[in-house]
Write an enzyme that holds these catalytic residues in place. Sequence first.
Site, PDB file in Angstrom:
ATOM      1  N   HIS A 173      46.914  67.286  -2.632  1.00 12.85           N
ATOM      2  CA  HIS A 173      47.154  67.497  -4.070  1.00 12.85           C
ATOM      3  C   HIS A 173      46.063  66.814  -4.902  1.00 12.85           C
ATOM      4  O   HIS A 173      45.465  67.434  -5.797  1.00 12.85           O
ATOM      5  CB  HIS A 173      48.534  66.932  -4.421  1.00 12.85           C
ATOM      6  CG  HIS A 173      48.918  67.050  -5.858  1.00 12.85           C
ATOM      7  ND1 HIS A 173      49.958  67.836  -6.296  1.00 12.85           N
ATOM      8  CD2 HIS A 173      48.409  66.459  -6.988  1.00 12.85           C
ATOM      9  CE1 HIS A 173      50.065  67.732  -7.617  1.00 12.85           C
ATOM     10  NE2 HIS A 173      49.148  66.889  -8.053  1.00 12.85           N
ATOM     11  N   GLU A 174      45.792  65.552  -4.592  1.00  9.04           N
ATOM     12  CA  GLU A 174      44.806  64.806  -5.384  1.00  9.04           C
ATOM     13  C   GLU A 174      43.382  65.325  -5.140  1.00  9.04           C
ATOM     14  O   GLU A 174      42.545  65.283  -6.043  1.00  9.04           O
ATOM     15  CB  GLU A 174      44.894  63.314  -5.059  1.00  9.04           C
ATOM     16  CG  GLU A 174      46.279  62.686  -5.188  1.00  9.04           C
ATOM     17  CD  GLU A 174      46.987  62.981  -6.500  1.00  9.04           C
ATOM     18  OE1 GLU A 174      46.295  63.281  -7.498  1.00  9.04           O
ATOM     19  OE2 GLU A 174      48.228  62.929  -6.527  1.00  9.04           O
TER      20      GLU A 174
END
Length: 277
Positions: A173-174
Amino acid sequence: SDRWVTATQPSTTMSTPSPETTPSPSPPTPDPKKAQREADQAKYKATCNEYIRTGLGRNPTIQFLLKRLHEHGCDPPKGFISCVDCGDDIQAGGGFGVLEETTISKNTNNTAQNNSTTTTKNAIEQCMTSAKEAEARRKRETEGDVKLRLLPEIFLCQQHLRDETHAHLSLTHELIHAIDLCRTKMDPVNNCVHQACTEIRASNLSGECDWFEEFNAGRVGQYLGHGKACVKRRALLSVKANPNCKDGCTAEEAVQAAFERCYKDTFPFDRHPNLKF
């Protein structure tokens, strides 16, 4: 003035206690709760660091995203990914970016250039920023007293990682945020639509809204369409957490405006990486 305060010297008429009668200072009483928390955090950090090691070493999605960052000329700096104590109030797997705050010292002399000083909050400090502090910082920026800029850094919240899968999904996600910051001139701190877009893409492409993940979390109300509903819910929560977009209508409008285009955007993948059929 000096931070150290010099104590007033005693008068020569005052008697000085003899060493035999001077009481020795009592040792500080250890705080068992603090000691236990430090021990717990040390274990969480060790486990989190192991999750990062396995993610970098054998997770093909994480390896692919890091490779694409290199190919786009965005070589991650040293310490790009770290494990931190995010506190017990923030229920998140991780976060992206630290804020660089440049304070502008306005000069009354119009012919002179303004001076400025720059400070950067690390991931731990950013995690611990209260809503009141964030609002005050937003007000300073609105009034032109400071300028905020997002610097690339990924941190995982070590005490909130359920298992290795959760850690790898959070890291993916990051990394999607890192890809977006690398390839575009987005400003997710001040532009709510920019933030909404990268949050939509990160939640969609990371696998966090996979049916199995949602089922395990007890959030599947229907089979068809659960993915879009999950992505929209997660994106809205993230945008609302931004003091610049905290108003419900602003956050809702930003997510709605960005949703269809950003949900379909699978870059840097050729297709959705979690598409099973």
